[in-house]
Write a protein that holds these residues in place. Structure first.
Motif, PDB file in Angstrom:
ATOM      1  N   SER A  65       0.825  -1.205   0.000  1.00 53.73           N
ATOM      2  CA  SER A  65       0.000   0.000   0.000  1.00 53.73           C
ATOM      3  C   SER A  65       0.863   1.261   0.000  1.00 53.73           C
ATOM      4  CB  SER A  65      -0.938   0.004   1.213  1.00 53.73           C
ATOM      5  OG  SER A  65      -1.683   1.199   1.257  1.00 53.73           O
ATOM      6  N   ALA A  96      -3.586  -4.172  -2.565  1.00 51.99           N
ATOM      7  CA  ALA A  96      -3.406  -2.845  -1.965  1.00 51.99           C
ATOM      8  C   ALA A  96      -4.759  -2.185  -1.706  1.00 51.99           C
ATOM      9  CB  ALA A  96      -2.550  -1.971  -2.863  1.00 51.99           C
ATOM     10  N   ASP A  99      -6.291  -3.577   1.418  1.00 50.79           N
ATOM     11  CA  ASP A  99      -5.512  -3.432   2.652  1.00 50.79           C
ATOM     12  C   ASP A  99      -6.231  -2.452   3.587  1.00 50.79           C
ATOM     13  OD1 ASP A  99      -3.701  -2.909   4.667  1.00 50.79           O
ATOM     14  OD2 ASP A  99      -1.974  -2.785   3.334  1.00 50.79           O
ATOM     15  N   HIS A 102      -4.829   0.955   3.855  1.00 49.17           N
ATOM     16  CA  HIS A 102      -4.712   1.758   2.636  1.00 49.17           C
ATOM     17  C   HIS A 102      -5.547   3.031   2.780  1.00 49.17           C
ATOM     18  CE1 HIS A 102      -3.734   2.295  -1.604  1.00 49.17           C
ATOM     19  NE2 HIS A 102      -4.987   2.685  -1.804  1.00 49.17           N
TER      20      HIS A 102
END
Length: 593
Positions: A65, A96, A99, A102
Protein backbone atom coordinates in the motif's frame (compact mmCIF):
# COMPACT_ATOMS: atom_id res chain seq x y z
CA UNK A 1 18.43 -10.00 10.08
CA UNK A 2 16.98 -7.96 7.25
CA UNK A 3 17.88 -8.98 3.71
CA UNK A 4 19.56 -6.53 1.33
CA UNK A 5 16.35 -6.27 -0.70
CA UNK A 6 14.30 -5.42 2.36
CA UNK A 7 16.77 -2.68 3.27
CA UNK A 8 16.67 -1.41 -0.34
CA UNK A 9 12.86 -1.41 -0.27
CA UNK A 10 12.87 0.64 2.94
CA UNK A 11 15.21 3.15 1.28
CA UNK A 12 13.01 3.40 -1.81
CA UNK A 13 9.88 4.03 0.25
CA UNK A 14 11.57 6.45 2.65
CA UNK A 15 13.22 8.51 -0.11
CA UNK A 16 10.37 8.04 -2.61
CA UNK A 17 13.04 6.86 -5.05
CA UNK A 18 10.64 5.88 -7.82
CA UNK A 19 11.06 6.58 -11.52
CA UNK A 20 7.93 6.78 -13.68
CA UNK A 21 7.89 5.80 -17.35
CA UNK A 22 4.93 6.38 -19.64
CA UNK A 23 3.88 4.16 -22.56
CA UNK A 24 1.37 5.58 -25.07
CA UNK A 25 -1.93 3.84 -25.78
CA UNK A 26 -3.13 4.66 -29.28
CA UNK A 27 -6.63 5.09 -30.67
CA UNK A 28 -6.12 3.54 -34.11
CA UNK A 29 -9.47 4.68 -35.49
CA UNK A 30 -8.84 8.35 -34.74
CA UNK A 31 -5.07 8.20 -35.22
CA UNK A 32 -4.49 9.89 -31.88
CA UNK A 33 -3.29 9.10 -28.37
CA UNK A 34 -5.91 7.65 -26.04
CA UNK A 35 -3.66 7.99 -23.01
CA UNK A 36 -0.54 6.74 -21.24
CA UNK A 37 0.07 3.85 -18.88
CA UNK A 38 2.30 4.83 -15.96
CA UNK A 39 5.00 2.23 -15.25
CA UNK A 40 7.05 2.45 -12.05
CA UNK A 41 10.70 1.50 -11.66
CA UNK A 42 12.98 1.19 -8.61
CA UNK A 43 16.47 2.66 -8.26
CA UNK A 44 18.29 2.29 -11.63
CA UNK A 45 20.90 -0.47 -11.60
CA UNK A 46 19.67 -1.93 -8.30
CA UNK A 47 18.22 -5.37 -7.67
CA UNK A 48 14.76 -3.74 -7.31
CA UNK A 49 14.76 -1.71 -10.50
CA UNK A 50 12.42 -4.26 -12.07
CA UNK A 51 8.76 -3.62 -11.11
CA UNK A 52 8.08 -7.37 -10.72
CA UNK A 53 10.78 -7.74 -8.07
CA UNK A 54 9.97 -4.40 -6.46
CA UNK A 55 6.28 -5.11 -5.93
CA UNK A 56 6.90 -8.75 -4.98
CA UNK A 57 9.15 -7.81 -2.06
CA UNK A 58 6.76 -5.01 -1.06
CA UNK A 59 3.92 -7.54 -0.93
CA UNK A 60 6.02 -9.92 1.17
CA UNK A 61 6.89 -7.14 3.62
CA UNK A 62 3.25 -5.95 3.70
CA UNK A 63 4.27 -2.53 2.43
CA UNK A 64 2.46 -2.74 -0.90
CA UNK A 65 0.00 0.00 0.00
CA UNK A 66 2.79 2.44 0.91
CA UNK A 67 4.71 1.71 -2.28
CA UNK A 68 1.65 2.11 -4.52
CA UNK A 69 0.79 5.51 -3.05
CA UNK A 70 4.34 6.71 -3.78
CA UNK A 71 4.10 5.36 -7.33
CA UNK A 72 0.76 7.08 -7.90
CA UNK A 73 2.10 10.35 -6.54
CA UNK A 74 5.05 10.20 -8.94
CA UNK A 75 2.88 9.19 -11.92
CA UNK A 76 0.30 11.95 -11.48
CA UNK A 77 2.97 14.58 -10.78
CA UNK A 78 5.04 13.68 -13.87
CA UNK A 79 1.95 13.26 -16.10
CA UNK A 80 0.85 16.81 -15.30
CA UNK A 81 4.42 18.15 -15.41
CA UNK A 82 4.97 16.82 -18.94
CA UNK A 83 1.52 18.11 -20.00
CA UNK A 84 0.68 14.74 -21.54
CA UNK A 85 -2.60 14.45 -23.51
CA UNK A 86 -5.38 11.93 -23.00
CA UNK A 87 -5.94 9.68 -20.01
CA UNK A 88 -3.56 8.46 -17.31
CA UNK A 89 -3.75 4.70 -16.66
CA UNK A 90 -2.62 3.81 -13.12
CA UNK A 91 -1.85 0.21 -12.13
CA UNK A 92 -3.46 -0.73 -8.81
CA UNK A 93 -3.14 -4.09 -7.09
CA UNK A 94 -6.36 -5.50 -5.58
CA UNK A 95 -4.27 -6.48 -2.52
CA UNK A 96 -3.41 -2.84 -1.96
CA UNK A 97 -7.01 -1.76 -2.49
CA UNK A 98 -8.23 -4.23 0.13
CA UNK A 99 -5.51 -3.43 2.65
CA UNK A 100 -7.31 -1.98 5.75
CA UNK A 101 -4.45 0.49 6.22
CA UNK A 102 -4.71 1.76 2.64
CA UNK A 103 -5.67 5.48 2.85
CA UNK A 104 -9.09 6.18 1.37
CA UNK A 105 -9.41 9.01 -1.13
CA UNK A 106 -5.63 9.46 -1.49
CA UNK A 107 -5.68 9.20 -5.31
CA UNK A 108 -8.40 11.84 -5.55
CA UNK A 109 -6.39 13.99 -3.15
CA UNK A 110 -3.31 13.68 -5.39
CA UNK A 111 -5.27 14.73 -8.48
CA UNK A 112 -6.44 17.83 -6.61
CA UNK A 113 -2.89 18.68 -5.51
CA UNK A 114 -1.50 18.46 -9.06
CA UNK A 115 -4.58 19.81 -10.84
CA UNK A 116 -5.58 16.71 -12.84
CA UNK A 117 -9.23 16.11 -13.72
CA UNK A 118 -10.27 12.73 -12.17
CA UNK A 119 -12.17 11.95 -15.39
CA UNK A 120 -8.78 11.64 -17.08
CA UNK A 121 -7.62 8.91 -14.67
CA UNK A 122 -8.20 5.20 -15.30
CA UNK A 123 -7.60 2.78 -12.43
CA UNK A 124 -6.14 -0.47 -13.82
CA UNK A 125 -6.97 -3.48 -11.66
CA UNK A 126 -4.72 -6.38 -12.57
CA UNK A 127 -6.40 -9.74 -13.21
CA UNK A 128 -3.37 -11.74 -12.09
CA UNK A 129 -3.96 -11.36 -8.35
CA UNK A 130 -6.39 -13.67 -6.61
CA UNK A 131 -9.05 -11.82 -4.63
CA UNK A 132 -10.89 -13.73 -1.92
CA UNK A 133 -13.33 -10.98 -0.98
CA UNK A 134 -15.01 -10.14 -4.30
CA UNK A 135 -17.73 -8.09 -2.59
CA UNK A 136 -15.17 -5.86 -0.86
CA UNK A 137 -13.31 -5.35 -4.15
CA UNK A 138 -16.56 -4.38 -5.88
CA UNK A 139 -17.40 -1.84 -3.19
CA UNK A 140 -13.88 -0.39 -3.42
CA UNK A 141 -14.13 -0.05 -7.21
CA UNK A 142 -17.54 1.57 -6.80
CA UNK A 143 -15.90 4.05 -4.43
CA UNK A 144 -13.32 4.93 -7.13
CA UNK A 145 -16.10 5.42 -9.66
CA UNK A 146 -17.95 7.75 -7.32
CA UNK A 147 -14.77 9.84 -7.10
CA UNK A 148 -14.88 10.31 -10.87
CA UNK A 149 -12.29 7.72 -12.00
CA UNK A 150 -12.75 5.18 -14.79
CA UNK A 151 -11.92 1.48 -14.35
CA UNK A 152 -9.90 -0.96 -16.43
CA UNK A 153 -9.19 -4.66 -16.00
CA UNK A 154 -5.54 -5.32 -16.83
CA UNK A 155 -4.08 -8.59 -18.20
CA UNK A 156 -7.48 -10.05 -19.07
CA UNK A 157 -7.15 -13.80 -19.55
CA UNK A 158 -3.89 -14.11 -17.62
CA UNK A 159 -5.11 -15.01 -14.17
CA UNK A 160 -8.07 -15.55 -11.91
CA UNK A 161 -11.83 -15.28 -12.58
CA UNK A 162 -11.46 -13.02 -15.59
CA UNK A 163 -15.01 -13.05 -17.00
CA UNK A 164 -16.57 -13.05 -13.53
CA UNK A 165 -14.56 -9.98 -12.56
CA UNK A 166 -15.56 -8.33 -15.83
CA UNK A 167 -19.20 -9.04 -15.10
CA UNK A 168 -19.01 -7.76 -11.52
CA UNK A 169 -16.82 -4.68 -12.01
CA UNK A 170 -18.37 -3.50 -15.32
CA UNK A 171 -15.07 -1.86 -16.39
CA UNK A 172 -14.78 0.98 -18.88
CA UNK A 173 -11.75 -0.74 -20.46
CA UNK A 174 -10.36 -4.27 -20.65
CA UNK A 175 -6.72 -4.80 -21.56
CA UNK A 176 -6.17 -8.17 -23.23
CA UNK A 177 -3.10 -9.98 -21.91
CA UNK A 178 -0.23 -10.01 -24.39
CA UNK A 179 -0.26 -13.84 -24.48
CA UNK A 180 -3.34 -13.61 -26.71
CA UNK A 181 -1.75 -10.86 -28.84
CA UNK A 182 1.62 -12.57 -29.34
CA UNK A 183 1.56 -14.07 -32.89
CA UNK A 184 -2.25 -13.92 -32.89
CA UNK A 185 -2.06 -13.66 -36.69
CA UNK A 186 -0.73 -17.23 -36.73
CA UNK A 187 -3.10 -18.79 -34.16
CA UNK A 188 -6.72 -19.66 -34.88
CA UNK A 189 -7.38 -20.18 -31.16
CA UNK A 190 -6.07 -16.72 -30.20
CA UNK A 191 -7.99 -15.12 -33.05
CA UNK A 192 -11.24 -16.74 -31.91
CA UNK A 193 -10.56 -15.70 -28.30
CA UNK A 194 -10.12 -12.10 -29.43
CA UNK A 195 -13.36 -12.27 -31.43
CA UNK A 196 -15.27 -13.47 -28.36
CA UNK A 197 -13.78 -10.67 -26.25
CA UNK A 198 -14.85 -8.12 -28.87
CA UNK A 199 -18.42 -9.45 -28.90
CA UNK A 200 -18.60 -9.38 -25.11
CA UNK A 201 -17.20 -5.85 -25.10
CA UNK A 202 -19.94 -4.73 -27.49
CA UNK A 203 -22.63 -6.22 -25.27
CA UNK A 204 -21.24 -4.49 -22.17
CA UNK A 205 -20.20 -1.16 -23.77
CA UNK A 206 -16.58 -1.82 -22.81
CA UNK A 207 -13.58 -0.57 -24.78
CA UNK A 208 -10.89 -3.15 -25.58
CA UNK A 209 -7.16 -2.38 -25.49
CA UNK A 210 -4.70 -4.80 -27.09
CA UNK A 211 -1.41 -4.60 -25.22
CA UNK A 212 1.99 -6.09 -25.94
CA UNK A 213 1.92 -5.51 -29.71
CA UNK A 214 5.41 -6.13 -31.06
CA UNK A 215 4.79 -7.11 -34.70
CA UNK A 216 3.13 -5.31 -37.60
CA UNK A 217 1.12 -8.47 -38.38
CA UNK A 218 -0.42 -8.39 -34.91
CA UNK A 219 -1.37 -4.73 -35.35
CA UNK A 220 -2.98 -5.45 -38.70
CA UNK A 221 -5.04 -8.34 -37.34
CA UNK A 222 -6.42 -6.54 -34.30
CA UNK A 223 -7.51 -3.68 -36.56
CA UNK A 224 -9.23 -6.13 -38.90
CA UNK A 225 -11.04 -7.67 -35.92
CA UNK A 226 -12.23 -4.24 -34.78
CA UNK A 227 -9.99 -3.49 -31.78
CA UNK A 228 -9.20 0.20 -32.08
CA UNK A 229 -7.01 0.76 -29.01
CA UNK A 230 -3.45 -0.57 -28.99
CA UNK A 231 -0.27 -0.49 -26.92
CA UNK A 232 3.11 -2.12 -27.35
CA UNK A 233 6.79 -1.83 -28.23
CA UNK A 234 5.95 -1.79 -31.96
CA UNK A 235 4.19 1.53 -31.46
CA UNK A 236 6.24 3.10 -28.66
CA UNK A 237 8.39 1.95 -25.74
CA UNK A 238 7.96 3.29 -22.19
CA UNK A 239 9.88 6.53 -21.66
CA UNK A 240 10.14 9.21 -18.99
CA UNK A 241 9.23 11.78 -21.63
CA UNK A 242 7.13 9.82 -24.12
CA UNK A 243 6.24 11.01 -27.64
CA UNK A 244 2.99 12.93 -27.90
CA UNK A 245 3.10 13.19 -31.68
CA UNK A 246 2.08 10.34 -33.96
CA UNK A 247 4.69 10.46 -36.74
CA UNK A 248 6.33 7.15 -35.76
CA UNK A 249 2.96 5.46 -35.31
CA UNK A 250 1.62 6.76 -38.62
CA UNK A 251 4.64 5.50 -40.54
CA UNK A 252 4.22 2.06 -38.98
CA UNK A 253 0.49 2.02 -39.29
CA UNK A 254 0.28 3.30 -42.84
CA UNK A 255 -0.29 0.73 -45.55
CA UNK A 256 1.88 1.65 -48.56
CA UNK A 257 -0.66 0.26 -50.97
CA UNK A 258 -3.31 2.51 -49.45
CA UNK A 259 -1.42 5.78 -49.90
CA UNK A 260 -2.75 6.55 -53.38
CA UNK A 261 -6.26 6.34 -51.94
CA UNK A 262 -5.92 9.84 -50.61
CA UNK A 263 -5.66 10.97 -54.25
CA UNK A 264 -8.07 8.56 -55.91
CA UNK A 265 -10.83 8.72 -53.28
CA UNK A 266 -13.21 11.43 -54.35
CA UNK A 267 -14.89 12.04 -51.02
CA UNK A 268 -14.51 11.58 -47.28
CA UNK A 269 -17.45 10.51 -45.14
CA UNK A 270 -17.81 13.95 -43.56
CA UNK A 271 -19.47 15.32 -46.71
CA UNK A 272 -22.45 13.02 -46.11
CA UNK A 273 -23.02 14.13 -42.50
CA UNK A 274 -26.49 15.50 -41.77
CA UNK A 275 -26.72 18.17 -39.07
CA UNK A 276 -29.16 16.43 -36.71
CA UNK A 277 -29.20 17.67 -33.11
CA UNK A 278 -27.96 15.20 -30.52
CA UNK A 279 -29.41 14.67 -27.02
CA UNK A 280 -27.60 14.45 -23.71
CA UNK A 281 -27.26 11.11 -21.92
CA UNK A 282 -29.44 12.42 -19.08
CA UNK A 283 -32.40 13.02 -21.41
CA UNK A 284 -35.50 11.10 -20.34
CA UNK A 285 -37.14 8.66 -22.73
CA UNK A 286 -40.42 10.60 -22.75
CA UNK A 287 -38.60 13.75 -23.91
CA UNK A 288 -36.84 11.84 -26.67
CA UNK A 289 -40.21 10.38 -27.69
CA UNK A 290 -41.58 13.92 -28.07
CA UNK A 291 -38.69 14.82 -30.39
CA UNK A 292 -39.55 11.89 -32.64
CA UNK A 293 -43.22 12.90 -32.59
CA UNK A 294 -42.35 16.47 -33.61
CA UNK A 295 -40.33 15.31 -36.62
CA UNK A 296 -41.80 12.34 -38.46
CA UNK A 297 -38.70 12.10 -40.71
CA UNK A 298 -36.41 11.63 -37.73
CA UNK A 299 -35.28 7.99 -37.55
CA UNK A 300 -32.36 8.16 -35.09
CA UNK A 301 -30.85 10.58 -32.57
CA UNK A 302 -27.25 10.52 -31.33
CA UNK A 303 -26.68 10.47 -27.57
CA UNK A 304 -23.67 12.42 -26.25
CA UNK A 305 -21.93 13.00 -22.91
CA UNK A 306 -20.89 16.26 -21.25
CA UNK A 307 -18.06 16.89 -23.71
CA UNK A 308 -20.22 15.98 -26.75
CA UNK A 309 -18.55 12.62 -27.31
CA UNK A 310 -21.09 10.20 -28.85
CA UNK A 311 -21.93 7.28 -26.57
CA UNK A 312 -24.94 5.77 -28.33
CA UNK A 313 -27.74 6.04 -30.88
CA UNK A 314 -31.47 6.07 -30.07
CA UNK A 315 -33.77 4.63 -32.76
CA UNK A 316 -37.38 5.67 -33.30
CA UNK A 317 -38.67 2.15 -33.96
CA UNK A 318 -37.14 0.70 -30.81
CA UNK A 319 -38.48 3.50 -28.62
CA UNK A 320 -41.93 3.25 -30.22
CA UNK A 321 -42.00 -0.51 -29.69
CA UNK A 322 -41.20 -0.13 -25.99
CA UNK A 323 -43.84 2.54 -25.45
CA UNK A 324 -46.45 0.48 -27.32
CA UNK A 325 -46.05 -2.40 -24.85
CA UNK A 326 -48.26 -2.62 -21.73
CA UNK A 327 -46.90 -0.34 -19.01
CA UNK A 328 -44.23 0.92 -21.44
CA UNK A 329 -44.73 4.55 -20.51
CA UNK A 330 -44.96 3.80 -16.82
CA UNK A 331 -41.70 1.86 -16.89
CA UNK A 332 -39.60 4.06 -19.16
CA UNK A 333 -40.98 7.62 -19.25
CA UNK A 334 -38.60 8.90 -16.58
CA UNK A 335 -35.70 6.59 -17.47
CA UNK A 336 -32.57 7.92 -19.15
CA UNK A 337 -32.26 7.21 -22.88
CA UNK A 338 -29.14 5.20 -21.99
CA UNK A 339 -31.52 2.35 -21.06
CA UNK A 340 -32.85 2.02 -24.60
CA UNK A 341 -30.13 3.39 -26.87
CA UNK A 342 -27.88 1.32 -29.12
CA UNK A 343 -24.60 1.33 -27.19
CA UNK A 344 -22.47 0.07 -30.08
CA UNK A 345 -23.23 2.29 -33.08
CA UNK A 346 -20.67 2.74 -35.84
CA UNK A 347 -18.73 5.94 -35.09
CA UNK A 348 -16.29 7.30 -37.70
CA UNK A 349 -14.21 10.44 -38.09
CA UNK A 350 -15.23 12.89 -40.81
CA UNK A 351 -11.90 12.35 -42.63
CA UNK A 352 -12.36 8.60 -42.98
CA UNK A 353 -12.61 7.44 -46.59
CA UNK A 354 -15.82 6.00 -47.99
CA UNK A 355 -14.27 2.67 -48.97
CA UNK A 356 -12.97 2.21 -45.42
CA UNK A 357 -16.40 3.01 -43.96
CA UNK A 358 -18.07 0.66 -46.42
CA UNK A 359 -15.77 -2.18 -45.30
CA UNK A 360 -16.67 -1.54 -41.65
CA UNK A 361 -20.37 -1.59 -42.51
CA UNK A 362 -20.16 -4.90 -44.36
CA UNK A 363 -17.70 -6.55 -41.96
CA UNK A 364 -19.89 -5.87 -38.93
CA UNK A 365 -23.23 -6.44 -40.73
CA UNK A 366 -24.86 -3.20 -39.59
CA UNK A 367 -28.59 -2.86 -40.23
CA UNK A 368 -29.03 -1.05 -43.57
CA UNK A 369 -31.90 0.98 -42.05
CA UNK A 370 -29.63 2.58 -39.46
CA UNK A 371 -27.37 5.61 -39.32
CA UNK A 372 -23.72 6.01 -38.44
CA UNK A 373 -22.32 8.74 -36.21
CA UNK A 374 -19.74 11.10 -37.69
CA UNK A 375 -17.31 12.96 -35.43
CA UNK A 376 -14.84 15.81 -35.70
CA UNK A 377 -11.87 15.57 -33.35
CA UNK A 378 -13.81 13.03 -31.30
CA UNK A 379 -16.91 15.23 -30.85
CA UNK A 380 -20.31 14.70 -32.44
CA UNK A 381 -20.69 16.26 -35.90
CA UNK A 382 -23.77 14.64 -37.44
CA UNK A 383 -25.45 11.47 -38.72
CA UNK A 384 -25.30 9.73 -42.09
CA UNK A 385 -27.87 7.12 -43.22
CA UNK A 386 -26.24 3.84 -44.21
CA UNK A 387 -28.37 3.80 -47.35
CA UNK A 388 -26.94 7.16 -48.48
CA UNK A 389 -23.37 5.98 -47.89
CA UNK A 390 -23.77 2.74 -49.80
CA UNK A 391 -25.68 4.52 -52.59
CA UNK A 392 -22.91 7.06 -53.03
CA UNK A 393 -20.23 4.36 -53.05
CA UNK A 394 -22.19 2.45 -55.70
CA UNK A 395 -22.46 5.58 -57.84
CA UNK A 396 -18.70 6.14 -57.50
CA UNK A 397 -17.99 2.55 -58.56
CA UNK A 398 -20.29 2.93 -61.58
CA UNK A 399 -18.59 6.19 -62.55
CA UNK A 400 -15.17 4.56 -62.45
CA UNK A 401 -16.43 1.47 -64.27
CA UNK A 402 -17.71 3.65 -67.12
CA UNK A 403 -14.16 4.83 -67.76
CA UNK A 404 -12.40 1.53 -67.04
CA UNK A 405 -10.83 -0.55 -69.79
CA UNK A 406 -13.23 -3.46 -70.48
CA UNK A 407 -10.41 -5.98 -71.02
CA UNK A 408 -8.34 -5.37 -67.87
CA UNK A 409 -10.91 -3.36 -65.83
CA UNK A 410 -8.09 -0.97 -64.96
CA UNK A 411 -8.85 2.77 -64.83
CA UNK A 412 -8.84 4.40 -68.25
CA UNK A 413 -7.81 7.81 -69.62
CA UNK A 414 -10.24 9.87 -67.52
CA UNK A 415 -9.06 8.32 -64.26
CA UNK A 416 -5.38 8.52 -65.29
CA UNK A 417 -5.74 12.23 -66.00
CA UNK A 418 -7.54 12.72 -62.68
CA UNK A 419 -4.76 10.93 -60.81
CA UNK A 420 -2.11 13.18 -62.38
CA UNK A 421 -4.17 16.36 -61.86
CA UNK A 422 -4.75 15.55 -58.17
CA UNK A 423 -1.02 15.21 -57.57
CA UNK A 424 -0.31 18.44 -59.41
CA UNK A 425 -2.93 20.29 -57.34
CA UNK A 426 -1.58 18.93 -54.07
CA UNK A 427 2.02 19.65 -55.16
CA UNK A 428 2.83 15.99 -54.47
CA UNK A 429 6.06 14.78 -56.09
CA UNK A 430 5.55 11.78 -58.43
CA UNK A 431 6.86 9.94 -61.49
CA UNK A 432 4.91 8.83 -64.56
CA UNK A 433 5.77 5.73 -66.58
CA UNK A 434 4.43 5.04 -70.07
CA UNK A 435 4.54 1.28 -70.83
CA UNK A 436 4.20 -0.03 -74.39
CA UNK A 437 4.44 -3.54 -75.85
CA UNK A 438 6.88 -4.04 -78.73
CA UNK A 439 6.11 -6.32 -81.71
CA UNK A 440 2.53 -6.77 -80.50
CA UNK A 441 0.80 -6.47 -83.92
CA UNK A 442 2.89 -9.25 -85.45
CA UNK A 443 2.22 -11.47 -82.41
CA UNK A 444 -1.50 -10.75 -82.71
CA UNK A 445 -1.51 -11.62 -86.40
CA UNK A 446 0.36 -14.89 -85.85
CA UNK A 447 -1.14 -16.20 -82.63
CA UNK A 448 -4.62 -14.68 -82.84
CA UNK A 449 -6.62 -12.03 -80.99
CA UNK A 450 -7.41 -14.30 -78.04
CA UNK A 451 -3.71 -14.73 -77.33
CA UNK A 452 -3.24 -11.01 -77.87
CA UNK A 453 -5.86 -10.23 -75.23
CA UNK A 454 -4.23 -12.71 -72.84
CA UNK A 455 -0.85 -11.01 -73.26
CA UNK A 456 -2.39 -7.60 -72.49
CA UNK A 457 -4.02 -9.08 -69.38
CA UNK A 458 -0.66 -10.55 -68.40
CA UNK A 459 1.03 -7.16 -68.67
CA UNK A 460 -1.74 -5.65 -66.51
CA UNK A 461 -1.34 -8.38 -63.87
CA UNK A 462 2.45 -8.13 -63.81
CA UNK A 463 2.31 -4.35 -63.46
CA UNK A 464 -0.28 -4.52 -60.67
CA UNK A 465 1.65 -7.24 -58.80
CA UNK A 466 4.96 -5.38 -58.98
CA UNK A 467 3.35 -2.12 -57.84
CA UNK A 468 1.19 -3.72 -55.13
CA UNK A 469 3.52 -2.86 -52.26
CA UNK A 470 4.51 0.61 -53.38
CA UNK A 471 2.33 3.74 -53.53
CA UNK A 472 1.23 3.85 -57.15
CA UNK A 473 -1.68 4.16 -59.56
CA UNK A 474 -1.92 1.80 -62.56
CA UNK A 475 -4.03 2.79 -65.56
CA UNK A 476 -4.75 1.26 -69.00
CA UNK A 477 -4.77 3.83 -71.81
CA UNK A 478 -6.00 1.30 -74.34
CA UNK A 479 -4.64 -1.45 -76.59
CA UNK A 480 -1.20 -2.43 -75.36
CA UNK A 481 -0.42 0.93 -73.68
CA UNK A 482 -0.37 1.44 -69.89
CA UNK A 483 0.58 4.27 -67.55
CA UNK A 484 1.76 4.07 -63.94
CA UNK A 485 1.90 6.95 -61.48
CA UNK A 486 4.56 6.33 -58.79
CA UNK A 487 4.43 8.24 -55.50
CA UNK A 488 7.79 7.02 -54.16
CA UNK A 489 11.32 7.31 -55.53
CA UNK A 490 11.55 3.59 -56.37
CA UNK A 491 10.04 4.01 -59.85
CA UNK A 492 13.15 2.95 -61.83
CA UNK A 493 13.63 -0.25 -59.84
CA UNK A 494 9.95 -1.16 -60.21
CA UNK A 495 10.01 -0.52 -63.96
CA UNK A 496 13.01 -2.85 -64.34
CA UNK A 497 11.10 -5.43 -62.28
CA UNK A 498 8.06 -5.11 -64.57
CA UNK A 499 10.27 -5.74 -67.60
CA UNK A 500 11.95 -8.78 -66.05
CA UNK A 501 8.66 -10.33 -64.85
CA UNK A 502 6.89 -9.77 -68.16
CA UNK A 503 9.73 -11.18 -70.27
CA UNK A 504 9.84 -14.32 -68.12
CA UNK A 505 6.10 -14.96 -68.10
CA UNK A 506 5.27 -13.95 -71.68
CA UNK A 507 7.35 -16.80 -73.16
CA UNK A 508 4.49 -19.12 -72.18
CA UNK A 509 2.49 -17.71 -75.11
CA UNK A 510 5.07 -18.78 -77.71
CA UNK A 511 5.87 -22.20 -79.14
CA UNK A 512 9.09 -23.82 -77.85
CA UNK A 513 10.64 -23.36 -81.30
CA UNK A 514 10.01 -19.62 -81.26
CA UNK A 515 11.31 -19.34 -77.71
CA UNK A 516 14.52 -21.20 -78.61
CA UNK A 517 14.99 -19.07 -81.72
CA UNK A 518 14.33 -15.86 -79.81
CA UNK A 519 11.60 -14.91 -82.29
CA UNK A 520 9.89 -15.92 -85.55
CA UNK A 521 9.63 -14.96 -89.22
CA UNK A 522 6.62 -12.90 -90.33
CA UNK A 523 5.50 -10.87 -93.32
CA UNK A 524 5.47 -7.10 -92.91
CA UNK A 525 3.08 -4.61 -94.52
CA UNK A 526 5.23 -4.45 -97.66
CA UNK A 527 4.95 -8.21 -98.08
CA UNK A 528 8.56 -8.82 -97.08
CA UNK A 529 9.72 -11.53 -94.69
CA UNK A 530 11.36 -10.25 -91.50
CA UNK A 531 12.49 -11.74 -88.22
CA UNK A 532 10.32 -10.58 -85.30
CA UNK A 533 11.76 -10.85 -81.76
CA UNK A 534 9.72 -12.10 -78.83
CA UNK A 535 7.53 -9.58 -77.01
CA UNK A 536 9.47 -6.86 -75.19
CA UNK A 537 8.58 -3.68 -73.33
CA UNK A 538 9.45 -0.04 -73.89
CA UNK A 539 9.02 2.18 -70.86
CA UNK A 540 9.43 5.93 -70.74
CA UNK A 541 9.77 7.40 -67.26
CA UNK A 542 9.61 11.04 -66.24
CA UNK A 543 9.51 12.93 -62.94
CA UNK A 544 7.73 16.20 -63.85
CA UNK A 545 8.77 19.56 -62.46
CA UNK A 546 5.77 20.58 -60.36
CA UNK A 547 6.64 24.28 -60.75
CA UNK A 548 6.37 24.16 -64.55
CA UNK A 549 3.82 21.41 -65.31
CA UNK A 550 0.28 22.67 -64.83
CA UNK A 551 -1.92 19.89 -66.24
CA UNK A 552 -2.00 16.19 -67.04
CA UNK A 553 -1.51 16.73 -70.79
CA UNK A 554 1.88 18.33 -70.28
CA UNK A 555 3.02 15.48 -68.02
CA UNK A 556 1.67 12.82 -70.40
CA UNK A 557 3.51 14.50 -73.30
CA UNK A 558 6.80 14.20 -71.43
CA UNK A 559 6.16 10.50 -70.76
CA UNK A 560 5.16 9.91 -74.40
CA UNK A 561 8.41 11.45 -75.64
CA UNK A 562 10.36 9.26 -73.21
CA UNK A 563 8.51 6.16 -74.43
CA UNK A 564 9.37 7.01 -78.04
CA UNK A 565 13.03 7.15 -77.06
CA UNK A 566 12.76 3.75 -75.38
CA UNK A 567 11.24 2.21 -78.54
CA UNK A 568 14.37 3.04 -80.49
CA UNK A 569 16.06 0.07 -78.82
CA UNK A 570 15.62 -3.48 -80.12
CA UNK A 571 15.22 -5.15 -76.71
CA UNK A 572 13.20 -4.14 -73.65
CA UNK A 573 14.36 -0.75 -72.49
CA UNK A 574 13.63 1.79 -69.76
CA UNK A 575 14.34 5.37 -70.86
CA UNK A 576 14.50 7.84 -67.98
CA UNK A 577 13.78 11.32 -69.26
CA UNK A 578 16.01 14.06 -67.85
CA UNK A 579 13.71 16.76 -69.21
CA UNK A 580 11.17 17.64 -66.50
CA UNK A 581 9.55 20.71 -68.02
CA UNK A 582 7.04 20.81 -70.90
CA UNK A 583 8.24 21.97 -74.30
CA UNK A 584 7.47 25.52 -75.40
CA UNK A 585 5.04 24.26 -78.04
CA UNK A 586 3.14 22.23 -75.45
CA UNK A 587 2.84 25.18 -73.11
CA UNK A 588 1.59 27.45 -75.92
CA UNK A 589 -0.91 24.85 -77.02
CA UNK A 590 -2.29 24.51 -73.48
CA UNK A 591 -2.48 28.28 -73.03
CA UNK A 592 -4.22 28.66 -76.36
CA UNK A 593 -6.76 25.98 -75.40
Amino acid sequence: MKSSRTILLNTIIKEKAISTLFQPIYDLARCQILGFEALSRGIPGSSLESPDKLFAIASQQERLSELEIICRDSAIKQFVSHNLPGKLFLNVSPKALLDPSHPKGETRHLTEIYGLDPKRVVIEVTEQDKVDDAHLLLSTITHYRELGFQIAIDDLGAGYSGLRKWSELCPDYVKVDRYFIDHCDQSVVKREFLKSIIELAKATSTKVIAEGIERAEELKLIEQLGIVNAQGFLLAKPEMKPPTELEVFKSLHSDPSAVPGRFEQSMAIGWLAKDINAIHECTQCIDAHRLFEQDRNLASIAVVNDVREPIGLLHRDQLTEVFAAPYGHALFDKKSVIKLMDKQPLVVDEQQELDSVSKQITDHEFDIRRHIIITRNGCYLGLAPLRDILKHITEEKIRHAQHANPLTMLPGNVAINEAIEQRLRSNHDFSLAYIDLNHFKQFNDLYGYASGDSVIKLLAEVTMDVCAHSPSFVGHIGGDDFMVVFDNHDAQALCHEIIAEFETKSTAFFTPEHVNAGGYWATNREGQKQFVPLLTLSIGLVRPDLQHCFNSHQVAALATDAKKEAKRYRNSYLFVCNRRKPTVSTVRLENAG
